[in-house]
Design a protein around this motif. Structure first.
Motif, mmCIF file in Angstrom:
data_model
loop_
_atom_site.group_PDB
_atom_site.id
_atom_site.type_symbol
_atom_site.label_atom_id
_atom_site.label_comp_id
_atom_site.label_asym_id
_atom_site.label_seq_id
_atom_site.Cartn_x
_atom_site.Cartn_y
_atom_site.Cartn_z
ATOM 1 N N GLU A 376 0.874 -1.127 0.047
ATOM 2 C CA GLU A 376 0.123 0.110 -0.038
ATOM 3 C C GLU A 376 0.833 1.257 0.055
ATOM 4 O OE1 GLU A 376 -3.168 -0.139 0.106
ATOM 5 O OE2 GLU A 376 -3.643 -2.205 0.443
ATOM 6 N N ILE A 378 1.370 5.359 0.223
ATOM 7 C CA ILE A 378 0.630 6.730 0.660
ATOM 8 C C ILE A 378 1.769 7.653 0.308
ATOM 9 C CG2 ILE A 378 0.079 8.253 2.633
ATOM 10 C CD1 ILE A 378 -0.371 5.518 4.467
ATOM 11 N N GLN A 391 -2.620 10.960 -9.700
ATOM 12 C CA GLN A 391 -3.833 10.515 -9.523
ATOM 13 C C GLN A 391 -4.468 9.771 -10.715
ATOM 14 O OE1 GLN A 391 -4.470 10.466 -6.329
ATOM 15 N NE2 GLN A 391 -6.162 11.910 -6.411
ATOM 16 N N ARG A 394 -2.726 6.036 -10.753
ATOM 17 C CA ARG A 394 -2.899 5.357 -9.812
ATOM 18 C C ARG A 394 -3.469 3.991 -9.549
ATOM 19 N NH1 ARG A 394 -6.736 5.886 -5.653
ATOM 20 N NH2 ARG A 394 -8.369 7.369 -5.971
ATOM 21 N N PRO A 396 -5.758 0.993 -7.142
ATOM 22 C CA PRO A 396 -6.312 1.097 -5.867
ATOM 23 C C PRO A 396 -5.481 0.943 -4.664
ATOM 24 C CG PRO A 396 -7.342 -0.427 -7.455
ATOM 25 C CD PRO A 396 -6.210 -0.092 -8.023
ATOM 26 N N ARG A 397 -4.508 0.534 -4.780
ATOM 27 C CA ARG A 397 -3.572 0.330 -3.796
ATOM 28 C C ARG A 397 -2.571 1.731 -3.311
ATOM 29 N NH1 ARG A 397 -4.043 -3.506 -6.489
ATOM 30 N NH2 ARG A 397 -1.966 -3.123 -7.496
ATOM 31 N N GLU A 398 -2.736 2.669 -4.127
ATOM 32 C CA GLU A 398 -2.059 3.889 -3.810
ATOM 33 C C GLU A 398 -2.961 5.071 -3.436
ATOM 34 O OE1 GLU A 398 1.009 4.210 -7.449
ATOM 35 O OE2 GLU A 398 -0.384 2.701 -8.057
ATOM 36 N N ARG A 399 -2.673 5.903 -2.534
ATOM 37 C CA ARG A 399 -3.441 7.084 -2.326
ATOM 38 C C ARG A 399 -2.366 8.467 -2.098
ATOM 39 N NH1 ARG A 399 -5.301 6.638 3.302
ATOM 40 N NH2 ARG A 399 -3.465 5.050 3.942
ATOM 41 N N TYR A 400 -2.558 9.408 -2.621
ATOM 42 C CA TYR A 400 -1.804 10.430 -2.860
ATOM 43 C C TYR A 400 -2.360 11.774 -2.292
ATOM 44 C CZ TYR A 400 1.071 7.508 -5.820
ATOM 45 O OH TYR A 400 1.673 6.362 -6.270
ATOM 46 N N PHE A 401 -1.550 12.562 -1.702
ATOM 47 C CA PHE A 401 -1.893 13.870 -1.023
ATOM 48 C C PHE A 401 -1.122 15.157 -1.699
ATOM 49 C CE2 PHE A 401 -2.857 10.571 1.573
ATOM 50 C CZ PHE A 401 -4.187 10.749 2.132
ATOM 51 N N GLU A 459 -3.733 10.531 8.785
ATOM 52 C CA GLU A 459 -4.013 9.420 7.816
ATOM 53 C C GLU A 459 -2.777 8.123 7.734
ATOM 54 O OE1 GLU A 459 -4.003 12.770 7.246
ATOM 55 O OE2 GLU A 459 -3.530 13.047 5.091
#
Length: 622
Positions: A376, A378, A391, A394, A396-401, A459
């Protein structure tokens, strides 16, 4: 750059913006009997100085690309052009040497000797099964491609000297004005020049497989993009006035083009510059309206031609995906051993990677874990264009801020001409001059940037790996992440050896902080060196004379002399990271031994892991 187009309004802005970002000085676009507003869009771009727009009215049976290229070659603004490249609107020249600009490719090939024409081989990027196109950008949306050149194929476009050739065919210049023009591949290998003299020949049929290369450059070809876009090409006609059935799902051309074996994001090094131009183009009301109408027109055509009438096999069963000739080529030969560990170790969860400065201009060191769907991510990336690229592509296993990570204060961010240099520090101009790279230190914008400390972000839970590359700002991040890093087992950080920024902490400062937090230097994934500027640099091989150590990505691990201080889950995750990301198999085995000593895994697991390693890593007795 020369292109001929008909009804490409949905794609024109991104394509034109990219040509400028890639280093083309002039962009000639010839339009032919357009009905989607692309000719009016080109008129407006011409008024803005972005293109030279030529109109033509090709006659029945006449190849619009051949006649259009003739118009461009005869244009007065072509008179002083040293090199020209002809391609289509779904093709993007991806230069992989130097700074990724067309001048870098020319310089690389000219080092091999005099050259009149340079072939650049197609690299097909698939749609990934996308059914419909509802807007967006091509380059960040489609990053899956073929893993290697397919044998026997020599499908190329050419960069050529206009003064040497009298005409341009679909794939190469024709009618040389000299008796023996020199044709080279993008790697600088000389090729037979007979095709340049054959008016109708489209391929370099006499080229051997060894002559066909993606070295230094590839022509990224996004021929499908989505199924509706591909099928509706039947309404547009063929640029070479040919009659064929290739724009059908499941056709040989579709199978040739729908390649999704590996991910390649290298062309996105130019995305910040492309996005900036796109923003400027779309600020113009006329261009914005024309682009919106083109997308709406495409939706109407899809509804009528494909949905209602069902033409071109739209309602037929989905075709079988083309055979992927090298489905494992993107994974290292240790992937089997990594899979073995993932299946045998008692892990509580996927590996958690924290990526600070996730700008996707280079492949990630944890790409194997991503490919195996076993981590995963972040990620944090404050540059808007780079964040948008992350974005859009990406999993489903990647989250970016879109946060800038630091010590929690407001910093002045210096936006450099080359986005990979963007930093909160001023450039160290004497060092940059030493390397002979003045453009590398050019700051084009300064913005106030609030930063956040990692320890203040809710998070983020327990992480295993921190990967960080923020051009000198790493020390401030570590100082604001002592709680976040408390249970992490590894850090990948860029260590600077030659000062590129004024006031940056350098390798010693980063090393001191990480050691204070319980980490120790384990290895370098790579070190980057560059030549020192001098009067004879043009005559030297840069690869053989890169004498000055600049920086490198280093791996820090929890102190391996105290494995007893790492909990079971930490040892599991360290073993997985060592096997998949650092290529440190003795570390993985030490973790397995420690877990076996605690009774968490069978003692035989270490032996079985070695059995799963490729032969090059083993020294078994005969």
């Amino acid at each position: 750059m020369i292109a001929c187009q008909r009804n490409e309004a949905m794609w024109l802005l991104e394509w034109v913006a990219f040509q400028h970002a890639a280093g083309f000085d002039r962009v000639f676009v010839v339009s032919n009997d357009c009905s989607d507003g692309s000719d009016r869009m080109l008129d407006r771009l011409a008024e803005m100085g972005e293109v030279v727009h030529l109109r033509q009215d090709a006659q029945p049976g006449e190849a619009p690309q051949v006649s259009g290229c003739a118009l461009a070659l005869a244009h007065p603004q072509m008179a002083d052009v040293a090199w020209a490249f002809h391609c289509d609107i779904d093709e993007f020249l991806n230069v992989s040497c130097g700074e990724g600009r067309v001048a870098d490719l020319i310089a690389a090939v000219l080092r091999a000797g005099p050259t009149d024409c340079i072939t650049v081989n197609w690299r097909m990027f698939g749609s990934g099964g996308r059914r419909s196109w509802d807007g967006g950008a091509v380059l960040p949306s489609f990053t899956l491609t073929e893993a290697q050149l397919r044998k026997g194929r020599a499908m190329q476009k050419c960069l050529f000297r206009p003064e040497v050739f009298a005409a341009v065919h679909c794939h190469m210049p024709k009618h040389p004005r000299k008796a023996d023009p020199v044709l080279r591949s993008s790697a600088g290998v000389e090729m037979p020049n007979a095709p340049l003299f054959a008016p109708q020949q489209m391929r370099h049929q006499t080229a051997t497989h060894a002559m066909v290369s993606w070295e230094n450059a590839a022509l990224n070809h996004y021929a499908i993009r989505s199924q509706d876009v591909f099928l509706l090409k039947n309404l547009r006609g063929d640029g070479m006035a040919l009659t064929h059935q290739k724009y059908r799902l499941g056709s040989p051309f579709w199978a040739f083009a729908e390649r999704t074996e590996i991910e390649d994001r290298t062309i996105l090094r130019h995305w910040p510059a492309v996005a900036a131009r796109l923003e400027r183009y779309r600020a113009d009301p006329e261009i914005r309206a024309l682009e919106a109408e083109a997308l709406a027109g495409h939706a109407r055509l899809r509804a009528e031609i494909l949905d209602r009438q069902g033409r071109f096999g739209w309602h037929d069963p989905a075709p079988k995906q083309p055979l992927q000739e090298v489905p494992k080529a993107h994974l290292p030969d240790t992937a089997g051993a990594v899979r073995f560990l993932l299946s045998q170790l008692p892990r509580e969860r996927r590996t958690v990677v924290l990526d600070v400065g996730a700008n996707p201009i280079t492949p990630t060191p944890y790409k194997t874990l991503l490919a195996l769907q076993s981590c995963e991510v972040i990620g944090f990336e404050p540059q808007p264009e780079a964040f948008a690229a992350l974005q859009s592509a990406r999993s489903p296993r990647e989250r970016y801020f879109p946060h800038a990570v630091g010590d929690g204060t407001v910093q002045e961010l210096k936006i450099f001409r080359f986005s990979g240099m963007t930093s909160v520090f001023e450039p160290c101009l004497p060092s940059i001059a030493l390397l002979g790279k003045p453009r590398m230190g050019r700051v084009i914008e300064r913005v106030a940037l609030p930063t956040v400390a990692l320890d203040t972000l809710p998070e983020i839970g327990r992480i295993d790996l921190l990967k960080i590359d923020i051009q000198g700002g790493e020390l401030a991040v570590f100082q604001g992440a002592r709680q976040t890093l408390a249970q992490a087992v590894a850090v990948i950080v860029e260590l600077r050896h030659l000062r590129l920024y004024e006031g940056e902490p350098m390798a010693a400062g980063v090393d001191q902080e990480l050691r204070a937090q319980g980490f120790a230097l384990h290895k370098f994934l790579f070190n980057k060196s560059m030549p020192i500027a001098n009067s004879q640099l043009a005559r030297l091989s840069r690869e053989a004379n890169s004498d000055q150590l600049v920086d490198g990505d280093a791996v820090y691990l929890r102190d391996l002399t105290r494995l007893d201080a790492i909990d079971d889950e930490g040892l599991v995750q360290l073993a997985i990271l060592a096997a998949s990301t650092f290529d440190s198999h003795t570390v993985a085995l030490a973790c397995l031994d420690a877990l076996a000593a605690r009774g968490r895994i069978p003692a035989s697991l270490a032996r079985d892991y070695v059995d799963a390693l490729p032969a090059r890593l083993r020294s078994d007795p005969a």
